[in-house]
Design an enzyme around this catalytic site. Structure first.
Site, PDB file in Angstrom:
ATOM      1  CB  CYS A 214      25.092 -46.996 -74.949  1.00 26.89           C
ATOM      2  SG  CYS A 214      25.005 -45.383 -75.746  1.00 26.89           S
TER       3      CYS A 214
ATOM      4  CB  CYS B 119      27.511 -44.612 -77.347  1.00 28.21           C
ATOM      5  SG  CYS B 119      25.916 -45.386 -77.570  1.00 28.21           S
TER       6      CYS B 119
END
Ligand code: 2NF
Length: 305
Positions: free
Chosen positions: A124, A206
């Protein structure tokens, strides 16, 4: 007596009352007949319909070997922490996706077996998209090794800069020409591949995701580009907190677009509708520094280098 018998079957005598000339003719005839009997079926078996001619450049020479070499380089040297990947199987799945098929009727499903073999996590906050800014984005991730463009993942690394297509009438690659995505067809094997891998890259993103955009062209955010058409629409709002855009101007160029331009505003509106926060920065300093490393004498780099 013995001499007489010998001379009666001398070589000069035509055998079976057939003259030597006729014998030669028969030999030539049967020779040709045998050649034709062999050549016709071999010719039929070997005949290939001519490959279709397209407007784009053909498959990269030694594609198979390049894909295999890049797969091993990536999995053994660039990102060994990925664990075991079967490169032979991956490259076979890659070529199987397009060989013996109409290169203008390619589908996402064709590449599905390949996608399943090449699943790869990107942490992420570390995804970096780009559009019209390939060199700069890759210069940046070469330095920021914790960040990933699509070409820093296995499939993007393997396929970057290559061309490929097959032909429905042949099990071979077409090295002469491949469909051009603008002039021949959009659903070609090459474009469908990039659409498919770009889609997965965006779906997997993400946290805060980033994009390097080119502010030195008019359409800094181009809705028809892969970023504008595929990646933006496949970000998952439930796991992407924000899209951070870096609008970069070429050193010495007349600025064309910036964070306040209408094309960037368009991107902002699209993301708003998709419930994704947007932020934008002109000439993000770390990337600007890289541009200045390449243009050390330029007046606009004076304060840096
Ligand atoms: O070749 C690649 N590495 C590649 C190709 C297409 C898409 C990479 N991508 C991924 C990257 F990960 C980026 O995040 O998409 C993003 C960049 O694509 P873009 O279309 O937004 O950016 P451009 O600079 O406009 O295009 C990049 C390259 O893709 C070609 C284009 O000619 C350029 O070489 N391209 C763009 N659209 C298509 C298409 N539909 C295309 N090639 C074939 N079919």
């Amino acid at each position: 007596m013995a001499n007489h018998r010998f001379s009666s079957v001398s070589e000069e005598e035509p055998c079976c009352n057939i003259s030597k000339k006729t014998q030669i003719c028969l030999c030539v005839f049967f020779g040709l007949l045998i050649a034709v009997i062999i050549a016709v079926p071999v010719g039929i078996l070997m005949w290939r319909p001519p490959l279709k001619q397209w407007k784009g450049e053909g498959t990269t020479a030694h594609l198979y070997e390049i894909l295999l070499g890049r797969c091993y380089t990536y999995t053994q040297i660039v990102r060994p922490e990925l664990g075991h990947k079967d490169c032979q199987k991956i490259v076979k799945a890659f070529t199987k996706a397009f060989l013996s098929k109409d290169p203008c009727s390619s589908t996402e499903q064709d590449y599905q077996p390949l996608m399943e073999l090449t699943d790869e996590p990107v942490p992420c906050n570390k995804t970096l998209f780009w559009s019209k800014s390939s060199e700069l984005a890759h210069d940046y991730t070469r330095v920021r090794q914790d960040m990933f463009t699509l070409e820093d993942t296995l499939l993007g690394y393997m396929a970057d800069g290559l061309k490929w297509c097959g032909d429905p009438g042949s099990s071979e690659m077409n090295y002469h020409s491949c469909p051009d995505w603008r002039e021949d067809c959009s659903n070609n094997s090459f474009s469908v591949f990039w659409n498919t891998v770009s889609k997965r890259f965006a779906e997997d993103a993400c946290g805060v995701v980033h994009v390097v955009l080119n502010g030195s062209i008019r359409n800094t955010f181009d809705e028809r580009s892969t970023f504008g058409r595929v990646e933006v629409f496949n970000l998952h709002p439930e796991k992407v907190n924000r899209l951070q855009a870096w609008v970069m101007h070429d050193i010495g160029s007349v600025h064309s677009d910036s964070c306040s331009s209408s094309s960037i505003n368009n991107l902002k509106q699209i993301l708003k509708r998709r419930s994704i926060t947007f932020s934008c920065q002109n000439n993000y300093r770390p990337i600007r520094l890289l541009q200045c490393v390449k243009n050390p004498g330029h007046s606009s780099c004076g304060s840096y280098i």
